[in-house]
Write a protein that holds these residues in place. Sequence first.
Motif, PDB file in Angstrom:
ATOM      1  N   ALA A 338       0.867  -1.184   0.000  1.00 21.65           N
ATOM      2  CA  ALA A 338       0.000   0.000   0.000  1.00 21.65           C
ATOM      3  C   ALA A 338       0.902   1.232   0.000  1.00 21.65           C
ATOM      4  O   ALA A 338       0.860   2.067   0.908  1.00 21.65           O
ATOM      5  N   ARG A 341      -0.350   5.446  -1.314  1.00 17.50           N
ATOM      6  CA  ARG A 341      -0.893   6.421  -0.363  1.00 17.50           C
ATOM      7  C   ARG A 341       0.223   7.100   0.431  1.00 17.50           C
ATOM      8  O   ARG A 341       0.071   8.232   0.875  1.00 17.50           O
ATOM      9  N   THR A 370      -5.890   1.639  -5.509  1.00 13.18           N
ATOM     10  CA  THR A 370      -6.334   0.397  -4.855  1.00 13.18           C
ATOM     11  C   THR A 370      -7.083  -0.510  -5.829  1.00 13.18           C
ATOM     12  O   THR A 370      -7.917  -0.036  -6.607  1.00 13.18           O
ATOM     13  N   SER A 371      -6.826  -1.795  -5.739  1.00  9.02           N
ATOM     14  CA  SER A 371      -7.621  -2.737  -6.524  1.00  9.02           C
ATOM     15  C   SER A 371      -9.064  -2.728  -6.026  1.00  9.02           C
ATOM     16  O   SER A 371      -9.983  -3.082  -6.759  1.00  9.02           O
ATOM     17  N   HIS A 372      -9.253  -2.247  -4.800  1.00  7.48           N
ATOM     18  CA  HIS A 372     -10.621  -2.147  -4.270  1.00  7.48           C
ATOM     19  C   HIS A 372     -11.477  -1.209  -5.116  1.00  7.48           C
ATOM     20  O   HIS A 372     -12.654  -1.505  -5.378  1.00  7.48           O
ATOM     21  N   ALA A 434      -2.490   0.863   6.285  1.00  9.90           N
ATOM     22  CA  ALA A 434      -3.304  -0.100   5.530  1.00  9.90           C
ATOM     23  C   ALA A 434      -3.513  -1.344   6.366  1.00  9.90           C
ATOM     24  O   ALA A 434      -2.830  -1.568   7.367  1.00  9.90           O
ATOM     25  N   SER A 439      -6.124  -4.470  -0.723  1.00  6.35           N
ATOM     26  CA  SER A 439      -7.278  -3.590  -0.490  1.00  6.35           C
ATOM     27  C   SER A 439      -8.595  -4.209  -0.945  1.00  6.35           C
ATOM     28  O   SER A 439      -9.643  -3.928  -0.375  1.00  6.35           O
ATOM     29  N   SER A 440      -8.540  -5.076  -1.969  1.00  2.88           N
ATOM     30  CA  SER A 440      -9.803  -5.635  -2.469  1.00  2.88           C
ATOM     31  C   SER A 440     -10.424  -6.602  -1.463  1.00  2.88           C
ATOM     32  O   SER A 440     -11.595  -6.935  -1.555  1.00  2.88           O
ATOM     33  N   GLY A 445     -12.090  -0.488   1.239  1.00  2.00           N
ATOM     34  CA  GLY A 445     -10.633  -0.427   1.028  1.00  2.00           C
ATOM     35  C   GLY A 445     -10.141   0.865   0.386  1.00  2.00           C
ATOM     36  O   GLY A 445      -9.090   1.382   0.766  1.00  2.00           O
ATOM     37  N   HIS A 446     -10.876   1.414  -0.608  1.00  2.00           N
ATOM     38  CA  HIS A 446     -10.346   2.638  -1.245  1.00  2.00           C
ATOM     39  C   HIS A 446     -10.692   3.895  -0.450  1.00  2.00           C
ATOM     40  O   HIS A 446      -9.947   4.870  -0.469  1.00  2.00           O
ATOM     41  N   ALA A 449      -8.069   4.316   2.287  1.00  2.00           N
ATOM     42  CA  ALA A 449      -6.816   4.917   1.794  1.00  2.00           C
ATOM     43  C   ALA A 449      -6.922   6.440   1.785  1.00  2.00           C
ATOM     44  O   ALA A 449      -5.968   7.147   2.150  1.00  2.00           O
ATOM     45  N   ASP A 476      -9.207   7.785  -7.505  1.00  2.55           N
ATOM     46  CA  ASP A 476      -8.554   6.473  -7.586  1.00  2.55           C
ATOM     47  C   ASP A 476      -8.865   5.891  -8.959  1.00  2.55           C
ATOM     48  O   ASP A 476      -9.992   5.484  -9.249  1.00  2.55           O
TER      49      ASP A 476
END
Length: 506
Positions: A338, A341, A370-372, A434, A439-440, A445-446, A449, A476
Amino acid sequence: MLSFVDVADPQAIYSDEWDAVIVISADVCRCPITEVALLASHAQEIDKRVGRVPVLLMAPGLAGGRLIVAPAQCDADYGDVSVFAAAAIQAVTLAQDAGATRPLLWVDNVPAVQCRQASAVAALACGQALWQPLEARQAGVPTSIQQMGLMNAVLPAATLTALEAGRSFARDLCGTEPERMSAIAFANTCTEAFAGSAVTVEVIAEPEMLQREYPLLSAVARASCAVPRHQPRVVKLEYCPSGPIEHTLLLAGKGVIYDTGGASLKVGGTMSGMSRDKGGAAAIAGLMLALSKLQPTGVRVVAELGLVRNSIGSDAMVPDEIITTHAGIRVRIGNSDAEGRLVLTELLSHLRLQACDAASPELISVATLTSHAARAFGSYPAMVFNSVARESALPEQLQHCATLMGEPMALSPLHKEDFMNVADKTGAADVISAKPVGSSQVERGHQLAAAFMLQASGLAAHGIAATKPLPFIHLDIAGAAVSGDPRYGKPTSTPLLALWSYLRRR
Ligand SMILES: [Zn+2]
């Protein structure tokens, strides 16, 4: 790079100055250009694809003898202008494959508000379709179409050419492999591109200065520093208009040159494609290039780009470390993957200080963070914002501008839980960066951040009740920076057009 020419004369469709006519219309058989409507109607009698998908018709009287008709219909309920981009990509690819080198583009003027910029979006989509990676161009892969004529376009060709120059620059910066586009190369590319322009460039390379001024960014870079060609850079860009400054935009861009995940290593094939983790910094640099050519009045734009390689090695930052940020906040590292950020936090802290003295400031960060965000919103950027931005309805304004330019975004408000989630429970630190997993796999998750960045950058002290409230929007773009396959799809340069449209909205 693709450039555009304004074409005012309707007779140009017969001119040998062009070698193909591309028509994008809701109904190609009822297109206002009589000859095109007739040719399409006749062709439709023997080919039912006409009016359904882009097709090339033999048109002996027209430029180059080639007519490409591509349908684009914007659904009134949920549609947006991106249908014109999709049609243009298919049509110009067809023109290129057929051997055309100078096509003329005509796009329906669409009454629907959300499609007001259809002709501009279609023209710029042609640039997206025709762009070849820097590595391919260096290897001699030719670009066949370098100029297009634009009939009845809503924006002048010069404006579109400047925006395409910015987008092309952003795609090069984002899409190039990590040795050719190292942090040093990225910084040098900016220095060269802005030399003698209306945008000033400052590059911070000195390790002690980076360590002192950007401690979290330096921690991310730690394992890369032993390799001289992998060392980090911070690039500062500034556009100052002539005449009075009414408004100041302060932009922070994540430029992670390569993300191995660091000590929290990316495994199971998830590292591949991580040279594209610099899409935020790339889009901002591209916007600045467009501004250097368009030179808008009234708005000053300041950008900080954090260019870092997140490497793994014996000196790598690891989870549990506690580092004090530029803003004096104690951060516990939760996960070395992470890292974006951490980079943005320090850029935002510097921009925060500048914003305090600036005319009508707004801070915006852009990052493949983030993959989130990609899981939550697919290819739409997630727009997270602080209370000050919310109270001025800035997110809705940016969302409107973004939608018009074919880069729609999803609003994602912060809630109190996001701040509770980043509090460090031991007292040894103020915040934790984090959760230990990706994050997903983390609820909100996003948003978490963004809450972390607000706290760690000192921006949280500039809320609505503060003496100096500062509006902040975080974009994001994890799901939006590359079209299609995240490993090999073309970089999009999103949100360059959205930000350009936003800064000239007043
Ligand atoms: Zn990462």
